[in-house]
Design an enzyme around this catalytic site. Sequence first.
Site, PDB file in Angstrom:
ATOM      1  N   ASN A 141       5.878   1.973  -5.577  1.00  0.00           N
ATOM      2  CA  ASN A 141       6.191   1.427  -6.889  1.00  0.00           C
ATOM      3  C   ASN A 141       5.230   1.841  -8.009  1.00  0.00           C
ATOM      4  O   ASN A 141       5.655   2.062  -9.135  1.00  0.00           O
ATOM      5  CB  ASN A 141       6.218  -0.096  -6.769  1.00  0.00           C
ATOM      6  CG  ASN A 141       7.048  -0.719  -7.850  1.00  0.00           C
ATOM      7  OD1 ASN A 141       8.028  -0.116  -8.277  1.00  0.00           O
ATOM      8  ND2 ASN A 141       6.646  -1.877  -8.316  1.00  0.00           N
ATOM      9  N   PRO A 179       0.848  -1.210   0.000  1.00  0.00           N
ATOM     10  CA  PRO A 179       0.000   0.000   0.000  1.00  0.00           C
ATOM     11  C   PRO A 179       0.876   1.250   0.000  1.00  0.00           C
ATOM     12  O   PRO A 179       1.870   1.303   0.706  1.00  0.00           O
ATOM     13  CB  PRO A 179      -0.781  -0.103   1.314  1.00  0.00           C
ATOM     14  CG  PRO A 179      -0.567  -1.481   1.824  1.00  0.00           C
ATOM     15  CD  PRO A 179       0.697  -1.994   1.217  1.00  0.00           C
ATOM     16  N   GLU A 180       0.509   2.225  -0.786  1.00  0.00           N
ATOM     17  CA  GLU A 180       1.274   3.469  -0.837  1.00  0.00           C
ATOM     18  C   GLU A 180       0.582   4.517   0.047  1.00  0.00           C
ATOM     19  O   GLU A 180      -0.426   4.223   0.694  1.00  0.00           O
ATOM     20  CB  GLU A 180       1.454   3.879  -2.300  1.00  0.00           C
ATOM     21  CG  GLU A 180       2.170   2.751  -3.069  1.00  0.00           C
ATOM     22  CD  GLU A 180       2.600   3.063  -4.492  1.00  0.00           C
ATOM     23  OE1 GLU A 180       2.840   4.238  -4.806  1.00  0.00           O
ATOM     24  OE2 GLU A 180       2.715   2.113  -5.283  1.00  0.00           O
ATOM     25  N   LYS A 201       3.919   6.113   4.668  1.00  0.00           N
ATOM     26  CA  LYS A 201       3.282   4.797   4.775  1.00  0.00           C
ATOM     27  C   LYS A 201       3.133   4.347   6.229  1.00  0.00           C
ATOM     28  O   LYS A 201       2.844   3.187   6.501  1.00  0.00           O
ATOM     29  CB  LYS A 201       4.108   3.770   4.000  1.00  0.00           C
ATOM     30  CG  LYS A 201       4.234   4.093   2.507  1.00  0.00           C
ATOM     31  CD  LYS A 201       5.120   3.075   1.816  1.00  0.00           C
ATOM     32  CE  LYS A 201       5.302   3.431   0.349  1.00  0.00           C
ATOM     33  NZ  LYS A 201       6.238   2.508  -0.311  1.00  0.00           N
ATOM     34  N   ARG A 259      13.047  10.636   9.898  1.00  0.00           N
ATOM     35  CA  ARG A 259      13.692   9.852   8.829  1.00  0.00           C
ATOM     36  C   ARG A 259      12.958  10.011   7.503  1.00  0.00           C
ATOM     37  O   ARG A 259      13.482   9.651   6.455  1.00  0.00           O
ATOM     38  CB  ARG A 259      13.647   8.352   9.195  1.00  0.00           C
ATOM     39  CG  ARG A 259      14.668   7.909  10.202  1.00  0.00           C
ATOM     40  CD  ARG A 259      14.845   6.393  10.140  1.00  0.00           C
ATOM     41  NE  ARG A 259      13.590   5.685   9.922  1.00  0.00           N
ATOM     42  CZ  ARG A 259      13.025   4.859  10.810  1.00  0.00           C
ATOM     43  NH1 ARG A 259      13.573   4.651  11.973  1.00  0.00           N
ATOM     44  NH2 ARG A 259      11.902   4.235  10.502  1.00  0.00           N
ATOM     45  N   ARG A 285      12.756  -2.882  -7.418  1.00  0.00           N
ATOM     46  CA  ARG A 285      11.367  -3.247  -7.762  1.00  0.00           C
ATOM     47  C   ARG A 285      11.165  -3.121  -9.269  1.00  0.00           C
ATOM     48  O   ARG A 285      11.924  -2.444  -9.951  1.00  0.00           O
ATOM     49  CB  ARG A 285      10.369  -2.289  -7.061  1.00  0.00           C
ATOM     50  CG  ARG A 285      10.548  -2.085  -5.570  1.00  0.00           C
ATOM     51  CD  ARG A 285       9.970  -3.193  -4.719  1.00  0.00           C
ATOM     52  NE  ARG A 285       8.588  -3.535  -5.015  1.00  0.00           N
ATOM     53  CZ  ARG A 285       7.526  -2.929  -4.495  1.00  0.00           C
ATOM     54  NH1 ARG A 285       7.685  -1.943  -3.647  1.00  0.00           N
ATOM     55  NH2 ARG A 285       6.299  -3.315  -4.806  1.00  0.00           N
TER      56      ARG A 285
END
Length: 269
Positions: free
Chosen positions: A165, A2-3, A52, A124, A255
């Site tokens: 992705n 999931p994005e 995410k 981060r 990916r």
Amino acid sequence: MPEGHKTHFVAQQHRERFSGQAIKVSSPQGRFRTDARKVDGRELADVNAVGKHLFYDFGDEAPGRFVHVHLGRYGKFREHELPLPQPKGQVRMRFVGRDVGFDLTGPTACRVIDEREHERVCKRLGPDPLDPKADADLAFAKISKSKKELGALLLDQSVIAGTGNIFRAEILFELRLDPTRPGNSLTRSEFDKLWKTTVRLMKVGLKYDRIITVSRAEAGKPLSQLANDERFRVYKQPRCLSCGSEIVQWEQGGRQMFGCGICQGFSLD
Ligand SMILES: [Zn+2]
């Protein structure tokens, strides 16, 4: 995986359904049991998404303020009306409010953290396009200093938080940008368009709870009626919607990447 649109969608939904309520938190599978006890029975103040990552905010600090969830590749929420059925599969966290509850299976992260750790995780991450206060300059600073390819940089959560992705392939195609170009070749005006497109596509994803990059005109029907394989311009598509040539597929940043060599002006040889 999931994005960012998905985590924001879940945050919105869970905020509406659970905030202000005392939540029963448990771990039928056991792996989250010790942490679940720290928040079990406490009132949920808010739910937020950053990239995410999801944060269930229980307000008071001790003995831990947030439940931090990262779905990773396999994480899934299953929502149920009360009373909840017997847990099915490896339920890491069971979360039960006044009217509904959910089971969480397969997350990469599910743990109770304090404010310092919350801050460390957020620091981060790069700016999140779905955050109205996001500072896009931070993303440009990183991209413009990097020799890494654009397609790989858009997967890096420390550059932009939330793109994954599918978004990276679709965003670069929409802008006709060559995914193999190094970040430091991107001009400020190209970056500004990239950020704007990212915000727009992620907002569409948030609205429909799935990534949709084709326009209504390209799709020939309302976006809400698209089948799963009709939603994209290049991701897992055989041919380019624009020029008809074959979509190229290769590994980039670990990916599978997709793009049109003709429209985006690149060749992999
Ligand atoms: Zn094309």
